[in-house]
Design an enzyme around this catalytic site. Sequence first.
Site, mmCIF file in Angstrom:
data_model
loop_
_atom_site.group_PDB
_atom_site.id
_atom_site.type_symbol
_atom_site.label_atom_id
_atom_site.label_comp_id
_atom_site.label_asym_id
_atom_site.label_seq_id
_atom_site.Cartn_x
_atom_site.Cartn_y
_atom_site.Cartn_z
ATOM 1 N N LYS A 1 -1.916 -13.274 5.092
ATOM 2 C CA LYS A 1 -1.380 -11.930 4.868
ATOM 3 C C LYS A 1 -1.450 -11.504 3.405
ATOM 4 O O LYS A 1 -1.950 -10.426 3.091
ATOM 5 C CB LYS A 1 0.076 -11.878 5.362
ATOM 6 C CG LYS A 1 0.842 -10.600 5.014
ATOM 7 C CD LYS A 1 0.333 -9.400 5.763
ATOM 8 C CE LYS A 1 1.240 -8.191 5.525
ATOM 9 N NZ LYS A 1 0.720 -6.974 6.178
ATOM 10 N N HIS B 1 0.815 -1.218 0.000
ATOM 11 C CA HIS B 1 0.000 0.000 0.000
ATOM 12 C C HIS B 1 0.851 1.272 0.000
ATOM 13 O O HIS B 1 0.719 2.124 -0.872
ATOM 14 C CB HIS B 1 -0.944 -0.005 1.206
ATOM 15 C CG HIS B 1 -1.793 -1.226 1.279
ATOM 16 N ND1 HIS B 1 -2.586 -1.624 0.227
ATOM 17 C CD2 HIS B 1 -1.971 -2.150 2.253
ATOM 18 C CE1 HIS B 1 -3.223 -2.734 0.556
ATOM 19 N NE2 HIS B 1 -2.853 -3.079 1.775
ATOM 20 N N ALA B 2 1.738 1.408 0.979
ATOM 21 C CA ALA B 2 2.541 2.629 1.081
ATOM 22 C C ALA B 2 3.468 2.787 -0.118
ATOM 23 O O ALA B 2 3.602 3.879 -0.675
ATOM 24 C CB ALA B 2 3.344 2.619 2.384
ATOM 25 N N GLU C 1 10.766 -5.538 -4.854
ATOM 26 C CA GLU C 1 9.632 -6.221 -4.230
ATOM 27 C C GLU C 1 9.871 -7.725 -4.273
ATOM 28 O O GLU C 1 10.187 -8.288 -5.317
ATOM 29 C CB GLU C 1 8.326 -5.869 -4.961
ATOM 30 C CG GLU C 1 7.121 -6.695 -4.579
ATOM 31 C CD GLU C 1 6.811 -6.649 -3.102
ATOM 32 O OE1 GLU C 1 6.715 -7.745 -2.505
ATOM 33 O OE2 GLU C 1 6.682 -5.540 -2.548
ATOM 34 N N CYS D 1 -7.045 -7.218 3.652
ATOM 35 C CA CYS D 1 -8.285 -7.150 4.421
ATOM 36 C C CYS D 1 -9.444 -7.799 3.670
ATOM 37 O O CYS D 1 -10.508 -8.051 4.248
ATOM 38 C CB CYS D 1 -8.628 -5.705 4.756
ATOM 39 S SG CYS D 1 -8.761 -4.624 3.317
ATOM 40 N N ILE E 1 16.465 8.893 4.182
ATOM 41 C CA ILE E 1 15.592 7.725 4.238
ATOM 42 C C ILE E 1 14.207 8.141 4.734
ATOM 43 O O ILE E 1 14.070 8.761 5.791
ATOM 44 C CB ILE E 1 16.165 6.627 5.160
ATOM 45 C CG1 ILE E 1 17.530 6.170 4.657
ATOM 46 C CG2 ILE E 1 15.209 5.447 5.241
ATOM 47 C CD1 ILE E 1 18.195 5.128 5.536
ATOM 48 N N THR F 1 12.819 9.699 8.393
ATOM 49 C CA THR F 1 13.387 8.969 9.511
ATOM 50 C C THR F 1 14.484 9.823 10.144
ATOM 51 O O THR F 1 14.709 10.971 9.748
ATOM 52 C CB THR F 1 13.991 7.627 9.047
ATOM 53 O OG1 THR F 1 15.171 7.897 8.271
ATOM 54 C CG2 THR F 1 12.989 6.839 8.205
#
Length: 449
Positions: free
Chosen positions: A131, A10-11, A31, A41, A274, A269
């Site tokens: 998941k 998602h992010a 990925e 979900c 980053i 961060t």
Amino acid sequence: MKVAVIGCTHAGTAAVKELASQQDVEITVYERNDNVSFLSCGIALHVGGVVKHAESLFYSSPSELAELGAEMRLKHDVLEIDSERQTIVAKNLMTGEVVHDTYDKLIMTTGSWPIIPMLPGIELNQIELCKNYHHAQTIIEKATDAERITVVGAGYIGAELVEAFEAYGKDVTFIDSADRILNKYLDRSFTDVIERKLTDRGIRLELGQTVQSFKGENGAVTHVVTDKGTFETDLVILCVGFRPSTELLKGQVDMLPNGAIIVDDYMRTSNPNIFAAGDSCAVYYNPARTHAYIPLATNAVRMGTLIGKNLRAPKIRYQGTQGTSGLRLYDLNIASTGLTEEAAPLFGLEVSSTTVTDAYRPEFMPTAEDVQLKLVFETATHRVVGAQIISKVDLTQAMNTLSVAIQNDMTLEELAFVDFFFQPHYNKPWNLLNQAALQAMNERQSARV
């Protein structure tokens, strides 16, 4: 500017889409999976047959992101990140090739992974996680022939799965170490209603007990052993929670004790090159006025989009979260926002609450289902910090309204007199939210007299 995105659910998907419209940005996505943007979900909806094809639970695709200009390195496992040299080492899982890369800005959107309890027998077949897309396919396949299914972990995903399995005529056991289900989202008067619904449908609730081991025959699980009993089963689904996948940056950026990366209002961060977003991060939790780990897709897409807008310079700040969420089980519509009364003391808050149970619209209407609404507020300041709702009619949007109220530090006195419309089809002259706030004010006044 060379941007590396690690993880693309998602992010990561939101960040790539936002950055792709900007000039002079070279985006490379790493990925592990062969897909992006899977809505986990929706797994229970797929299991239950509401969503016929798991493929429809994707809202983007590698090809779409590639068309936007991103270089998609799918099936690539990042092995190492050196934040001082700004380098990445990754392995192509299809060819075995090791890839070395550099970046100007790194976007850490590695998400989370299910907690796997290291118990005797955990290696047995027919013990599954819930998941991602591949998990969904495996659960569907193995549930077909399983007569007895055990779900371990009574959160949202677990509750939705037991409903789906029961609807397919399975013998379902629901296990959790807490003494009630959904205890992170709802207080007892709400979970009591849901538990009665589940038991009425024949679902066996085995609460307040801890799984100690799994037993099996011929390599497949046959029993779940807890500290209070042993339960026969053909299939086990583990839904005991998630932990952030942040090992690659351990010791290189500031984190919470559980490994969640701490970010500022602009998704930066402690390392200025980053950024991080989504389930890998701690978020600012407005009700408690502190950072907390709240893995939700809604947080992830907002945070990912904000990275894209703030990558070059801080422009739009993150407004925090209330952890607002909703659930439908059978004919019950359930939602919550902010802190429960039970959880508030864990954050050092002294709270009070009020609960309204009333018809949601005038009784002269042909139907007027009852609704239960609870407000949680700071005792001293009357600041609203949480709310829950349950009813057969869908009034869950009330929690979105109260999410805004919490985000803006509204008090009972303000909520009691805010302007809401009245129309007999939908509500009463005193809106339910007004009514709850007024009731809380009156109860506090009586307590002082």
